[in-house]
Design a protein around this motif. Structure first.
Motif, PDB file in Angstrom:
ATOM      1  N   MET A  28      36.970  46.432  46.990  1.00 19.46           N
ATOM      2  CA  MET A  28      36.948  45.359  45.932  1.00 19.46           C
ATOM      3  C   MET A  28      37.683  45.026  44.665  1.00 19.46           C
ATOM      4  SD  MET A  28      33.304  44.450  47.806  1.00 19.46           S
ATOM      5  CE  MET A  28      33.307  42.979  47.726  1.00 19.46           C
ATOM      6  N   ILE A  29      38.286  45.730  44.166  1.00 23.81           N
ATOM      7  CA  ILE A  29      38.931  45.986  43.123  1.00 23.81           C
ATOM      8  C   ILE A  29      40.103  45.239  43.188  1.00 23.81           C
ATOM      9  CG2 ILE A  29      39.043  47.322  41.269  1.00 23.81           C
ATOM     10  CD1 ILE A  29      36.570  49.037  42.039  1.00 23.81           C
ATOM     11  N   PRO A  30      40.050  44.741  42.512  1.00 24.05           N
ATOM     12  CA  PRO A  30      41.739  44.229  42.113  1.00 24.05           C
ATOM     13  C   PRO A  30      42.664  45.290  41.591  1.00 24.05           C
ATOM     14  CG  PRO A  30      40.712  42.456  41.120  1.00 24.05           C
ATOM     15  CD  PRO A  30      39.742  43.674  41.953  1.00 24.05           C
ATOM     16  N   PRO A  31      44.388  45.488  41.743  1.00 28.51           N
ATOM     17  CA  PRO A  31      44.755  46.276  41.113  1.00 28.51           C
ATOM     18  C   PRO A  31      44.617  45.538  39.471  1.00 28.51           C
ATOM     19  CG  PRO A  31      45.955  44.702  42.247  1.00 28.51           C
ATOM     20  CD  PRO A  31      44.451  44.080  42.945  1.00 28.51           C
ATOM     21  N   GLY A  67      31.091  46.175  37.296  1.00 25.07           N
ATOM     22  CA  GLY A  67      31.190  46.722  36.146  1.00 25.07           C
ATOM     23  C   GLY A  67      32.200  47.894  36.362  1.00 25.07           C
ATOM     24  N   VAL A  68      32.279  49.028  37.152  1.00 27.91           N
ATOM     25  CA  VAL A  68      33.135  49.813  36.910  1.00 27.91           C
ATOM     26  C   VAL A  68      34.657  49.094  36.315  1.00 27.91           C
ATOM     27  CG1 VAL A  68      34.766  50.883  38.263  1.00 27.91           C
ATOM     28  CG2 VAL A  68      32.288  51.125  38.943  1.00 27.91           C
ATOM     29  N   GLN A  69      34.835  48.364  37.320  1.00 27.76           N
ATOM     30  CA  GLN A  69      35.727  47.564  36.484  1.00 27.76           C
ATOM     31  C   GLN A  69      36.473  47.669  35.130  1.00 27.76           C
ATOM     32  OE1 GLN A  69      37.212  43.982  38.628  1.00 27.76           O
ATOM     33  NE2 GLN A  69      39.048  43.920  37.663  1.00 27.76           N
ATOM     34  N   ALA A  70      34.935  47.096  34.445  1.00 29.44           N
ATOM     35  CA  ALA A  70      35.476  46.515  32.889  1.00 29.44           C
ATOM     36  C   ALA A  70      34.948  48.080  32.255  1.00 29.44           C
ATOM     37  CB  ALA A  70      33.347  45.465  33.036  1.00 29.44           C
ATOM     38  N   LEU A  71      34.012  48.543  33.029  1.00 30.95           N
ATOM     39  CA  LEU A  71      34.236  49.869  32.044  1.00 30.95           C
ATOM     40  C   LEU A  71      35.603  50.490  32.286  1.00 30.95           C
ATOM     41  CD1 LEU A  71      31.046  51.650  33.393  1.00 30.95           C
ATOM     42  CD2 LEU A  71      31.546  50.702  31.083  1.00 30.95           C
TER      43      LEU A  71
END
Length: 86
Positions: A28-31, A67-71
């Motif tokens: 669900m994480i965009p490029p 949260g993973v994407q932000a990190l």
């Protein structure tokens, strides 16, 4: 507007709409550099559904992946992290 009310009267259950966007691998994480990989038409439709809704639920998994994407962005560049809040 009638269908959700009719379902509730008939079955005593709420009308539920689920909107989910995933890539081919199931992520669900965009490029990198993009906020979403959904099309503009898909986003417009999602906003229409939201306006018609009495309640909106966000999955814990969505928050965890954000949260993973932000990190990940924070580790790459500080200015990238700030872009999440604009």
């Amino acid at each position: 507007l009638i269908a959700p009310f009719a379902k509730h009267c008939r079955e005593g259950l709420p009308w539920v709409t689920v909107k989910e966007v995933r890539d081919r691998s199931g992520s669900m994480i965009p490029p990198p550099g993009r906020k979403t990989f959904a099309s503009d038409a898909s986003l417009d439709h999602a906003h229409l559904l939201r306006r018609r809704s009495d309640a909106i639920l966000t999955a814990l998994q969505t928050k965890q992946q954000l949260g993973v994407q932000a990190l990940s962005i924070a580790n790459a560049s500080k200015s990238g992290l700030l872009s999440l809040f604009r």
